[in-house]
Design a protein around this motif. Sequence first.
Motif, short mmCIF file in Angstrom:
data_model
loop_
_atom_site.label_atom_id
_atom_site.label_comp_id
_atom_site.label_asym_id
_atom_site.label_seq_id
_atom_site.Cartn_x
_atom_site.Cartn_y
_atom_site.Cartn_z
N MET A 1 0.82 -1.18 0.00
CA MET A 1 0.00 0.00 0.00
C MET A 1 0.87 1.25 0.00
SD MET A 1 -3.08 0.99 0.06
CE MET A 1 -4.07 2.38 0.46
N LYS A 2 1.89 1.23 0.85
CA LYS A 2 2.78 2.38 0.95
C LYS A 2 3.49 2.62 -0.38
CE LYS A 2 6.85 3.95 3.46
NZ LYS A 2 7.86 3.61 4.46
N LYS A 3 3.94 1.55 -1.00
CA LYS A 3 4.65 1.68 -2.27
C LYS A 3 3.74 2.23 -3.36
CE LYS A 3 8.03 -1.92 -1.38
NZ LYS A 3 8.59 -3.19 -1.80
N LYS A 4 2.50 1.80 -3.37
CA LYS A 4 1.55 2.28 -4.38
C LYS A 4 1.32 3.78 -4.24
CE LYS A 4 -1.02 -2.00 -5.02
NZ LYS A 4 -2.34 -2.64 -4.88
N ILE A 5 1.14 4.22 -3.00
CA ILE A 5 0.90 5.65 -2.75
C ILE A 5 2.11 6.46 -3.17
CG2 ILE A 5 0.52 7.37 -0.95
CD1 ILE A 5 -1.14 5.25 0.52
N ILE A 8 2.33 6.62 -6.96
CA ILE A 8 1.33 7.54 -7.53
C ILE A 8 1.74 8.99 -7.33
CG2 ILE A 8 -1.03 8.38 -7.27
CD1 ILE A 8 -1.84 5.46 -6.66
N ILE A 9 2.16 9.32 -6.13
CA ILE A 9 2.55 10.71 -5.84
C ILE A 9 3.79 11.09 -6.64
CG2 ILE A 9 3.40 12.24 -4.03
CD1 ILE A 9 1.53 10.75 -2.11
N SER A 10 4.77 10.21 -6.67
CA SER A 10 5.99 10.55 -7.41
C SER A 10 5.72 10.64 -8.91
CB SER A 10 7.10 9.54 -7.13
OG SER A 10 6.69 8.25 -7.53
N LEU A 12 2.94 11.67 -10.25
CA LEU A 12 2.29 12.98 -10.45
C LEU A 12 3.32 14.10 -10.45
CD1 LEU A 12 -0.91 12.66 -8.24
CD2 LEU A 12 -0.80 12.79 -10.73
N ILE A 13 4.27 14.01 -9.55
CA ILE A 13 5.32 15.04 -9.50
C ILE A 13 6.16 15.00 -10.77
CG2 ILE A 13 7.43 15.75 -8.30
CD1 ILE A 13 6.06 14.85 -5.70
N LEU A 14 6.53 13.81 -11.20
CA LEU A 14 7.35 13.68 -12.40
C LEU A 14 6.58 14.13 -13.65
CD1 LEU A 14 9.19 10.31 -11.76
CD2 LEU A 14 10.15 12.62 -11.64
N LEU A 15 5.30 13.87 -13.69
CA LEU A 15 4.51 14.29 -14.85
C LEU A 15 4.33 15.80 -14.92
CD1 LEU A 15 1.76 11.53 -14.95
CD2 LEU A 15 3.67 11.83 -16.54
N THR A 16 4.35 16.46 -13.77
CA THR A 16 4.21 17.91 -13.78
C THR A 16 5.54 18.62 -14.02
OG1 THR A 16 4.41 17.98 -11.38
CG2 THR A 16 2.18 17.91 -12.28
N GLN A 17 6.64 17.95 -13.81
CA GLN A 17 7.95 18.57 -13.99
C GLN A 17 8.27 18.92 -15.44
OE1 GLN A 17 10.00 19.71 -11.69
NE2 GLN A 17 8.57 19.05 -10.11
N THR A 34 4.00 20.75 -5.19
CA THR A 34 5.13 19.89 -4.88
C THR A 34 5.39 19.86 -3.38
OG1 THR A 34 6.11 20.48 -7.01
CG2 THR A 34 7.56 19.43 -5.41
N GLU A 35 5.29 21.01 -2.73
CA GLU A 35 5.47 21.07 -1.28
C GLU A 35 4.40 20.26 -0.56
OE1 GLU A 35 5.58 25.19 -0.26
OE2 GLU A 35 7.52 25.52 -1.23
N LYS A 36 3.16 20.35 -1.05
CA LYS A 36 2.07 19.59 -0.43
C LYS A 36 2.31 18.09 -0.60
CE LYS A 36 -1.47 23.12 -0.80
NZ LYS A 36 -2.74 23.53 -1.41
N PHE A 37 2.76 17.68 -1.79
CA PHE A 37 3.05 16.27 -2.01
C PHE A 37 4.17 15.80 -1.09
CE2 PHE A 37 1.24 16.41 -6.52
CZ PHE A 37 0.09 15.75 -6.14
N ASN A 38 5.20 16.62 -0.95
CA ASN A 38 6.31 16.25 -0.06
C ASN A 38 5.82 16.14 1.39
OD1 ASN A 38 8.19 16.14 -2.11
ND2 ASN A 38 8.80 18.28 -1.87
N TYR A 39 4.95 17.05 1.79
CA TYR A 39 4.39 17.00 3.15
C TYR A 39 3.56 15.73 3.34
CZ TYR A 39 1.76 18.24 7.30
OH TYR A 39 1.18 18.23 8.56
N ILE A 40 2.78 15.37 2.34
CA ILE A 40 1.96 14.15 2.42
C ILE A 40 2.86 12.92 2.54
CG2 ILE A 40 0.41 12.66 1.10
CD1 ILE A 40 -0.88 15.25 -0.01
N ILE A 41 3.92 12.88 1.75
CA ILE A 41 4.85 11.74 1.81
C ILE A 41 5.50 11.66 3.19
CG2 ILE A 41 7.04 10.84 0.91
CD1 ILE A 41 6.15 11.90 -1.85
N GLU A 42 5.88 12.80 3.75
CA GLU A 42 6.47 12.81 5.09
C GLU A 42 5.48 12.30 6.13
OE1 GLU A 42 7.92 16.72 5.98
OE2 GLU A 42 9.27 16.74 4.26
#
Length: 92
Positions: A1-5, A8-10, A12-17, A34-42
Amino acid sequence: MKKKIIIIISSLILLTQPIKADEINLDPRLKELTEKFNYIIECINREFKETKEFHVNQWEKGKKQNMRNIKVVQQKLTGFFSDLPINHKDKK
């Protein structure tokens, strides 16, 4: 589950870069995203770490309690069997 999340988040970040490859001129909304995604991952990593620590602590407590229960039962059984009359015929 953790790996899937994380995947998905990474992704999305790579697709927006590729939209703007120059990090200096990134759109402020993209930086916020990007900051929000990083916060979510943390937060996800922190939760997994806390959950893992909780499971380890609970496992240790359960193991100690089980050992205490085994010792109590052994003492009770030892006391019970020591009170039984000894049959001298069985000893020979």
